[in-house]
Design a protein around this motif. Sequence first.
Motif, PDB file in Angstrom:
ATOM      1  N   ALA A  52       0.831  -1.205   0.000  1.00 20.88           N
ATOM      2  CA  ALA A  52       0.000   0.000   0.000  1.00 20.88           C
ATOM      3  C   ALA A  52       0.864   1.254   0.000  1.00 20.88           C
ATOM      4  CB  ALA A  52      -0.926  -0.005   1.211  1.00 20.88           C
ATOM      5  N   LYS A  53       1.985   1.225   0.739  1.00 20.25           N
ATOM      6  CA  LYS A  53       2.911   2.364   0.727  1.00 20.25           C
ATOM      7  C   LYS A  53       3.590   2.486  -0.625  1.00 20.25           C
ATOM      8  CE  LYS A  53       4.018   2.488   5.674  1.00 20.25           C
ATOM      9  NZ  LYS A  53       5.096   2.300   6.682  1.00 20.25           N
ATOM     10  N   CYS A  54       3.869   1.351  -1.258  1.00 16.52           N
ATOM     11  CA  CYS A  54       4.523   1.376  -2.572  1.00 16.52           C
ATOM     12  C   CYS A  54       3.664   2.067  -3.617  1.00 16.52           C
ATOM     13  CB  CYS A  54       4.845  -0.044  -3.027  1.00 16.52           C
ATOM     14  SG  CYS A  54       6.257  -0.785  -2.189  1.00 16.52           S
ATOM     15  N   ILE A  55       2.353   2.018  -3.442  1.00 12.59           N
ATOM     16  CA  ILE A  55       1.452   2.578  -4.453  1.00 12.59           C
ATOM     17  C   ILE A  55       1.713   4.064  -4.656  1.00 12.59           C
ATOM     18  CG2 ILE A  55      -0.967   3.174  -4.866  1.00 12.59           C
ATOM     19  CD1 ILE A  55      -1.714   0.464  -3.845  1.00 12.59           C
ATOM     20  N   SER A  56       1.932   4.794  -3.560  1.00 13.66           N
ATOM     21  CA  SER A  56       2.200   6.222  -3.684  1.00 13.66           C
ATOM     22  C   SER A  56       3.588   6.500  -4.234  1.00 13.66           C
ATOM     23  CB  SER A  56       2.040   6.903  -2.321  1.00 13.66           C
ATOM     24  OG  SER A  56       2.930   6.326  -1.374  1.00 13.66           O
ATOM     25  N   LEU A  57       4.434   5.471  -4.280  1.00  9.59           N
ATOM     26  CA  LEU A  57       5.807   5.639  -4.759  1.00  9.59           C
ATOM     27  C   LEU A  57       5.990   5.169  -6.191  1.00  9.59           C
ATOM     28  CD1 LEU A  57       7.544   4.229  -1.550  1.00  9.59           C
ATOM     29  CD2 LEU A  57       7.094   6.626  -2.080  1.00  9.59           C
ATOM     30  N   VAL A  58       4.994   4.477  -6.728  1.00  9.11           N
ATOM     31  CA  VAL A  58       5.088   3.932  -8.084  1.00  9.11           C
ATOM     32  C   VAL A  58       4.593   4.969  -9.080  1.00  9.11           C
ATOM     33  CG1 VAL A  58       4.214   2.157  -9.632  1.00  9.11           C
ATOM     34  CG2 VAL A  58       4.838   1.574  -7.309  1.00  9.11           C
ATOM     35  N   SER A  59       5.352   5.151 -10.143  1.00  8.94           N
ATOM     36  CA  SER A  59       4.926   6.080 -11.194  1.00  8.94           C
ATOM     37  C   SER A  59       3.857   5.427 -12.061  1.00  8.94           C
ATOM     38  CB  SER A  59       6.125   6.490 -12.058  1.00  8.94           C
ATOM     39  OG  SER A  59       6.662   5.358 -12.716  1.00  8.94           O
ATOM     40  N   ALA A  60       3.164   6.274 -12.817  1.00  9.67           N
ATOM     41  CA  ALA A  60       2.092   5.748 -13.671  1.00  9.67           C
ATOM     42  C   ALA A  60       2.640   4.790 -14.721  1.00  9.67           C
ATOM     43  CB  ALA A  60       1.349   6.899 -14.338  1.00  9.67           C
ATOM     44  N   SER A  61       3.881   5.038 -15.194  1.00  8.22           N
ATOM     45  CA  SER A  61       4.467   4.160 -16.211  1.00  8.22           C
ATOM     46  C   SER A  61       4.800   2.780 -15.659  1.00  8.22           C
ATOM     47  CB  SER A  61       5.733   4.803 -16.777  1.00  8.22           C
ATOM     48  OG  SER A  61       6.687   5.017 -15.743  1.00  8.22           O
TER      49      SER A  61
END
Length: 747
Positions: free
Chosen positions: A206-215
């Motif tokens: 869940a924390k990774c989601i805010s760190l992942v770019s759209a690409s």
Amino acid sequence: MSAIQEEVIEEESPTIEAEKEDEVDDNANIEQGWQNPIPKSSEEESEEDRLLFFKERECALLLLEARRILASMLQLREKRDEEAWNEKRKLEEELRKKTGNMAVQEIQEVLQLQAEDDESEWLNQIQELKNQISQQMRTNLNLDRDLQLLEKKISLIIKNKANIQNMQIKARSQRSVVSNTTIDQKKLEHLQNLFYLLQVEPRYLAKCISLVSASQMETYFATTVRTLYADALSSREEYLLLKLFQLSIENEMKNVKQVTDFLSNTETVVPKMVSAYNKRKQGAEYVTKNVSPLIKKIVESVDLNIEIGSSVSIYTTHITSEEQKTGQKSSLPPITSEEEASKHPIVIAALEQRSTEIKRICDTLLEAIFNSVNDLPYGLRWICKQFRNVAQKSFPNASNEEILNLEAYFLYVKLLSLGIVQPEDYIQLDNIGQNTRKNLISISRVMQRCFYLSEFTKNDKNFVIFNSWINSNRSKLLRYFDEVARVEEPEDTLQMSRYPDLTQNAKPVIYISFKEIINTIGLLFENEQVLASDKEDPLRKILSDLGRNPFEGLSDDDREIQLTLTNRFASNSYEEENETNLLYNETKELVIQVLRLVPLQSTIQRLTLMEVLETGIKRATETEDRVLSNKINRVLENLGKLEKASFVTKDDNYDSFVHDVALEVANRAAIREQQRKEIIRLKATLEKMINYSNFANSKIENYRSYVQQCMRQLCEPKKKGKKQKKKKKKKESKGKNEKNKIKERKE
């Protein structure tokens, strides 16, 4: 007339005769000189007495009838009370059995009514089907990637004919095969620990989601949903995935200043996750069942034209259509001004006709959507509920419409609209014409505004005509949104606590490629400080042991490995407790088998487990039944081990253990039914995936042959020309030689 009234009427004639005899006696007395002190006339006596007599008789009849009705009512009341009491006792008995409050003899009675089966066979079959589906799913995903690559190649071939040779060089480099690699057992163990932790602790992902770019979203979602949670094939995986969504929604909602920013911000990843979530089997089946049949009728209506375009385009289309029909140039003057065209009678009539047809179609669609709210995937409904709850807490000043727009976005834009504007993705259709596509887009625009509960603005001039229709459906949409979000929590719906053995008896297994492993580890290392700030965090320990590059040179390797997920951070006592749990479940199954073999004793006394086992030992000795004897000995041995681990005790005659056995027996029918449905569902899913795999393989072969043909035509035009010339020369020379030979023969 009642029976009592008939009896009274039958008795009426003798009563009248008795009265006549009394009158004769009175006349006789008068003749003898005696006179009645209160003389009455015959008329007065006949009227008053007869009237009083009939009233008394009617009252008597009513009293008798009331008495009879009261008696029947009492009998009916007693019968109903008895039935209610029996029903209550039956329900209490069923409740008592379901809650495990049964004696050993009662457990034996229930077992005699149940068919004998083996728990392990059911679980093994389910696990095997899941493994097959997971492998097939990975195969299909790889086929989809191959199809996309071939489609890109075909488009590039068409657009870039001059760069074919460069493309061939790149293609050859991409086809390089990595040599087989053996995995170190320590690394394998660390990987199993890592992905177990990521699966059961959704806070990391869940924390990774805010760190992942759209690409990176597609790769990230493939690793999480399709690999870690196997596309939610079981209740356990669906439960864990929904918990991941819950935390992700809460985290991303903290990063926006207002509700509308959640959808307008291109950096938010949760909408893309929901979009991919809706494309699963459940979402596709819903659209295919409830939306596609209506859209198919529109697609099949080739002559239908309901596009709501600009007024000029509507006017121009009318002129073109008229000229095609008559074969002559239209007498209507050309109009280029939008304002002038909108006032023309032809445009006004066309808009009226088209809008009426669109309203009719949209009414049909809305009715189908409203009536199928229970067919919506449970996970999507629960996600909508989470968006509503989190938005209300995070933005208390936000309007109800702003919050409902989140539901409208994920329900309509990310699910329903896809079935309208892209119907070929859900059902098999012939080529959809450009005019039909425009019709579908117009319908979708009106439906989207309706779901957003907002009117068209002046910028959408020709769509303003739908505003009254949108407002008329406003209350229906509000009720629909409330109904969508009215679902229970996953713990209740997915019944995680009711059937724990379905997930605890077998360890979870995933299939993951080296490429996904390396990408995931790289993402975790890059954000290690954010994900695990505590030095004692389990994630830090695993990453430290695993290393940043555990598989060098395999970053593009799509080969897969099987990981049996295990928990590394369970303490020794926890591991022992887990082993004891397995022993406890094994002992329960053994006791059930023993109770089936030991004959039921006819006694009023409540027997203990040990008394029944002693009876079983005597029977095994008398009948020389070694199977029964061995099972009882194993039960006694296991009970001793469980008692040392403080799981059972002799002090209560093992009543707590018997209680758990009773629960297992009472709920076994429900568990088996759940398992049977799951097996049917998994088999159907596997069959569809295999069919799709066959279809994709044939399509890939066609694409490859087409690409090769294009390559030959584009890369070797000159050679082909020379060959053709040589062939022509050879044919000409052959023809001359044959002619000369014929001449020589003639001569």
